[in-house]
Each structure stands twice: as structure tokens, then as C-alpha cells.
Write a protein that holds these residues in place. Structure first.
Motif, PDB file in Angstrom:
ATOM      1  N   ILE A  61      35.777  30.987  45.212  1.00 24.11           N
ATOM      2  CA  ILE A  61      36.423  31.131  43.902  1.00 24.11           C
ATOM      3  C   ILE A  61      37.705  30.323  43.873  1.00 24.11           C
ATOM      4  O   ILE A  61      37.945  29.546  42.946  1.00 24.11           O
ATOM      5  CB  ILE A  61      36.681  32.620  43.568  1.00 24.11           C
ATOM      6  CG1 ILE A  61      35.364  33.376  43.456  1.00 24.11           C
ATOM      7  CG2 ILE A  61      37.506  32.750  42.286  1.00 24.11           C
ATOM      8  CD1 ILE A  61      35.505  34.887  43.356  1.00 24.11           C
ATOM      9  N   TYR A  62      38.554  30.481  44.901  1.00 22.75           N
ATOM     10  CA  TYR A  62      39.803  29.723  44.826  1.00 22.75           C
ATOM     11  C   TYR A  62      39.600  28.239  45.108  1.00 22.75           C
ATOM     12  O   TYR A  62      40.388  27.410  44.640  1.00 22.75           O
ATOM     13  CB  TYR A  62      40.953  30.359  45.612  1.00 22.75           C
ATOM     14  CG  TYR A  62      40.858  30.548  47.093  1.00 22.75           C
ATOM     15  CD1 TYR A  62      40.845  29.485  47.979  1.00 22.75           C
ATOM     16  CD2 TYR A  62      40.865  31.829  47.638  1.00 22.75           C
ATOM     17  CE1 TYR A  62      40.826  29.679  49.343  1.00 22.75           C
ATOM     18  CE2 TYR A  62      40.849  32.038  49.009  1.00 22.75           C
ATOM     19  CZ  TYR A  62      40.828  30.950  49.858  1.00 22.75           C
ATOM     20  OH  TYR A  62      40.817  31.137  51.211  1.00 22.75           O
ATOM     21  N   ALA A  63      38.538  27.861  45.797  1.00 24.92           N
ATOM     22  CA  ALA A  63      38.223  26.435  45.938  1.00 24.92           C
ATOM     23  C   ALA A  63      37.809  25.860  44.578  1.00 24.92           C
ATOM     24  O   ALA A  63      38.206  24.741  44.223  1.00 24.92           O
ATOM     25  CB  ALA A  63      37.114  26.229  46.963  1.00 24.92           C
ATOM     26  N   THR A  64      37.055  26.637  43.821  1.00 26.01           N
ATOM     27  CA  THR A  64      36.659  26.210  42.470  1.00 26.01           C
ATOM     28  C   THR A  64      37.889  26.062  41.584  1.00 26.01           C
ATOM     29  O   THR A  64      37.990  25.104  40.802  1.00 26.01           O
ATOM     30  CB  THR A  64      35.665  27.222  41.857  1.00 26.01           C
ATOM     31  OG1 THR A  64      34.516  27.292  42.709  1.00 26.01           O
ATOM     32  CG2 THR A  64      35.255  26.824  40.451  1.00 26.01           C
ATOM     33  N   ILE A  65      38.820  26.984  41.715  1.00 27.02           N
ATOM     34  CA  ILE A  65      40.056  26.895  40.934  1.00 27.02           C
ATOM     35  C   ILE A  65      40.822  25.626  41.310  1.00 27.02           C
ATOM     36  O   ILE A  65      41.387  24.957  40.437  1.00 27.02           O
ATOM     37  CB  ILE A  65      40.909  28.167  41.117  1.00 27.02           C
ATOM     38  CG1 ILE A  65      40.217  29.337  40.422  1.00 27.02           C
ATOM     39  CG2 ILE A  65      42.330  27.970  40.595  1.00 27.02           C
ATOM     40  CD1 ILE A  65      40.826  30.689  40.704  1.00 27.02           C
ATOM     41  N   ASN A  66      40.832  25.260  42.585  1.00 28.40           N
ATOM     42  CA  ASN A  66      41.454  23.997  42.994  1.00 28.40           C
ATOM     43  C   ASN A  66      40.759  22.816  42.318  1.00 28.40           C
ATOM     44  O   ASN A  66      41.421  21.885  41.853  1.00 28.40           O
ATOM     45  CB  ASN A  66      41.388  23.827  44.514  1.00 28.40           C
ATOM     46  CG  ASN A  66      42.640  24.310  45.206  1.00 28.40           C
ATOM     47  OD1 ASN A  66      43.723  24.315  44.644  1.00 28.40           O
ATOM     48  ND2 ASN A  66      42.494  24.712  46.449  1.00 28.40           N
ATOM     49  N   GLY A  67      39.436  22.853  42.273  1.00 26.71           N
ATOM     50  CA  GLY A  67      38.693  21.785  41.609  1.00 26.71           C
ATOM     51  C   GLY A  67      39.014  21.708  40.124  1.00 26.71           C
ATOM     52  O   GLY A  67      39.194  20.614  39.567  1.00 26.71           O
ATOM     53  N   ALA A 104      56.665  33.358  52.511  1.00 26.93           N
ATOM     54  CA  ALA A 104      55.830  34.534  52.271  1.00 26.93           C
ATOM     55  C   ALA A 104      54.379  34.263  52.644  1.00 26.93           C
ATOM     56  O   ALA A 104      53.721  35.097  53.275  1.00 26.93           O
ATOM     57  CB  ALA A 104      55.935  34.968  50.806  1.00 26.93           C
ATOM     58  N   VAL A 105      53.862  33.100  52.271  1.00 26.26           N
ATOM     59  CA  VAL A 105      52.477  32.754  52.604  1.00 26.26           C
ATOM     60  C   VAL A 105      52.305  32.686  54.124  1.00 26.26           C
ATOM     61  O   VAL A 105      51.333  33.222  54.667  1.00 26.26           O
ATOM     62  CB  VAL A 105      52.049  31.432  51.935  1.00 26.26           C
ATOM     63  CG1 VAL A 105      50.717  30.940  52.483  1.00 26.26           C
ATOM     64  CG2 VAL A 105      51.960  31.608  50.422  1.00 26.26           C
ATOM     65  N   TYR A 153      43.207  37.027  50.208  1.00 21.82           N
ATOM     66  CA  TYR A 153      42.172  36.766  51.207  1.00 21.82           C
ATOM     67  C   TYR A 153      42.739  36.815  52.621  1.00 21.82           C
ATOM     68  O   TYR A 153      42.217  37.497  53.501  1.00 21.82           O
ATOM     69  CB  TYR A 153      41.508  35.402  50.950  1.00 21.82           C
ATOM     70  CG  TYR A 153      40.541  35.015  52.036  1.00 21.82           C
ATOM     71  CD1 TYR A 153      39.273  35.580  52.094  1.00 21.82           C
ATOM     72  CD2 TYR A 153      40.898  34.102  53.026  1.00 21.82           C
ATOM     73  CE1 TYR A 153      38.377  35.244  53.103  1.00 21.82           C
ATOM     74  CE2 TYR A 153      40.017  33.754  54.029  1.00 21.82           C
ATOM     75  CZ  TYR A 153      38.757  34.334  54.070  1.00 21.82           C
ATOM     76  OH  TYR A 153      37.888  34.008  55.075  1.00 21.82           O
ATOM     77  N   HIS A 154      43.830  36.081  52.827  1.00 21.69           N
ATOM     78  CA  HIS A 154      44.374  35.977  54.182  1.00 21.69           C
ATOM     79  C   HIS A 154      45.083  37.246  54.652  1.00 21.69           C
ATOM     80  O   HIS A 154      45.260  37.431  55.851  1.00 21.69           O
ATOM     81  CB  HIS A 154      45.265  34.742  54.308  1.00 21.69           C
ATOM     82  CG  HIS A 154      44.456  33.492  54.403  1.00 21.69           C
ATOM     83  ND1 HIS A 154      43.738  33.154  55.524  1.00 21.69           N
ATOM     84  CD2 HIS A 154      44.204  32.521  53.499  1.00 21.69           C
ATOM     85  CE1 HIS A 154      43.095  32.014  55.314  1.00 21.69           C
ATOM     86  NE2 HIS A 154      43.364  31.616  54.092  1.00 21.69           N
ATOM     87  N   MET A 155      45.447  38.123  53.720  1.00 20.83           N
ATOM     88  CA  MET A 155      46.054  39.402  54.118  1.00 20.83           C
ATOM     89  C   MET A 155      45.000  40.429  54.522  1.00 20.83           C
ATOM     90  O   MET A 155      45.321  41.401  55.187  1.00 20.83           O
ATOM     91  CB  MET A 155      46.878  39.978  52.963  1.00 20.83           C
ATOM     92  CG  MET A 155      48.196  39.280  52.745  1.00 20.83           C
ATOM     93  SD  MET A 155      49.111  39.997  51.367  1.00 20.83           S
ATOM     94  CE  MET A 155      49.412  41.637  51.980  1.00 20.83           C
ATOM     95  N   LEU A 212      47.024  30.872  44.335  1.00 22.03           N
ATOM     96  CA  LEU A 212      47.970  31.409  45.312  1.00 22.03           C
ATOM     97  C   LEU A 212      47.767  32.902  45.519  1.00 22.03           C
ATOM     98  O   LEU A 212      47.735  33.375  46.658  1.00 22.03           O
ATOM     99  CB  LEU A 212      49.407  31.115  44.872  1.00 22.03           C
ATOM    100  CG  LEU A 212      50.506  31.556  45.820  1.00 22.03           C
ATOM    101  CD1 LEU A 212      50.400  30.855  47.171  1.00 22.03           C
ATOM    102  CD2 LEU A 212      51.873  31.291  45.180  1.00 22.03           C
ATOM    103  N   VAL A 213      47.593  33.643  44.444  1.00 22.89           N
ATOM    104  CA  VAL A 213      47.380  35.093  44.542  1.00 22.89           C
ATOM    105  C   VAL A 213      46.101  35.390  45.323  1.00 22.89           C
ATOM    106  O   VAL A 213      46.083  36.231  46.224  1.00 22.89           O
ATOM    107  CB  VAL A 213      47.342  35.744  43.146  1.00 22.89           C
ATOM    108  CG1 VAL A 213      46.844  37.184  43.203  1.00 22.89           C
ATOM    109  CG2 VAL A 213      48.724  35.686  42.494  1.00 22.89           C
TER     110      VAL A 213
END
Length: 180
Positions: free
Chosen positions: A49-55, A24-25, A97-99, A91-92
Motif C-alpha cells: 500500500i505505501y509503495a503504491t502511494i509512493n508511485g 522519530a522514524v 508497519y515498522h513499529m 509516513l504514517v
């Protein structure tokens, strides 16, 4: 060793999710909503934001390992559930973002370009591998099969930590090339 009823119950879901999520990704990375006739706004604010969530996920994983090594079982459980929640939230946002937003090309030259693509490639490949590992590790804990949980957690933890940290590194390396 025979699987417990809980492990058997979730094994099909682990297989389905381990295949469905990466497919799906990949599909949603290539197909933009506008290609489907859906007029959606771009979301250029999401990568930091999602980079921060990864951190945050990386920190949660390290603290969770510390907690279990120090006998703080409930803290470990809560931290791991939060880390899984953070990964789902990532993931969401990543998909959204990529969509909706055109991909950014890395603009570096020379050796740094090869470093970036090595980190990116290993990050992507291990992010695919980590899905079933996290799910199996979690289900074994749910099933209270702690001997088997510990065995796979020794593999899952460093790979998940690598994926979380390299997610931040990839963002930091490509962020100068974002066009807001």
C-alpha cells in the motif's frame, strides 16, 4: 533577500519537523511496540500500500510540473497539496508497519545485493533531505515568493521524484523476501 512574514512564521516549524521526523522514524524503526509492552497486531499488508502511494506521489509530481509549465496554476497547487498528503500518509503507514512488524532482510546475492543497498541508502538519505526542501518550497509558494519558490523547486522536484520512485523500487526488490 529578506524572508517574508509567512516564511519567518514557519521557519521554526520547518527546522523542528526536519529534525523530529527522521529522529522519530529512526527510533520507531528500532523500538517495536511490543518492546514497550503494547500488544499490537503486525501489519504485513502495509508495504504494498505505501509503495503504491509512493508511485502515486511520483505521478502527481510529474503531472504537477507539467501543469505549472502549461500555466495551470490551480491544478499545480492541488496536485502538490495531494503529493504532500500522500507523503504524509506514506509516513504514517511506514511508521505503523515498522513499529509492529519485524524487519525483512534482503535475500539477494551477488551484484543485485549491492544495487539494492545503494538504492536503499540513497533513498533513505534523500528522504531525510527532502523534508526541509519540500517544506521550504511549499512555504515559499504560500508566501507568494514565486521567484524563490521556483529556485528551490528545481532542486526539490528531482530529489522528491527520486525518493518516490526508489521507494517503489526498494519495495519491489525486497517484496519476495517478506514473510506474511
Amino acid at each position: 533577500m529578506e524572508n517574508s512574514p509567512i516564511e519567518k512564521k514557519y521557519s521554526k516549524w520547518i527546522i523542528i519537523l526536519s529534525i523530529f521526523i527522521p529522529v522519530a522514524v529512526a527510533f520507531l524503526f528500532v523500538v517495536k511496540l511490543k518492546d514497550l509492552g503494547i500488544d499490537a497486531p503486525t501489519l504485513p499488508f502495509l508495504p504494498p500500500i505505501y509503495a503504491t502511494i509512493n508511485g502515486i506521489t511520483a505521478i502527481l509530481l510529474v503531472v504537477a510540473v507539467w501543469a505549472i509549465k502549461n500555466g495551470k496554476i490551480q491544478l499545480h497547487q492541488n496536485l502538490m497539496k495531494t503529493a504532500i498528503g500522500c507523503s504524509l500518509l506514506f509516513l504514517v503507514m511506514y511508521i505503523a508497519y515498522h513499529m509492529t512488524t519485524p524487519s525483512t532482510k534482503f535475500g539477494g546475492d551477488g551484484a543485485i545485493k549491492y544495487v539494492y543497498f545503494f538504492i536503499l541508502l540513497t533513498h533513505i538519505l534523500l528522504s531525510i533531505a527532502i523534508i526541509p526542501l519540500v517544506l521550504v518550497t511549499y512555504v515559499r509558494a504560500l508566501a507568494e515568493r514565486f521567484d524563490r519558490h521556483r529556485k528551490i523547486a528545481r532542486i526539490t522536484f528531482p530529489l522528491w521524484l527520486y525518493v518516490a520512485i526508489t521507494g517503489v523500487v526498494v519495495y519491489l526488490m525486497i517484496s519476495p523476501y517478506y514473510q506474511y
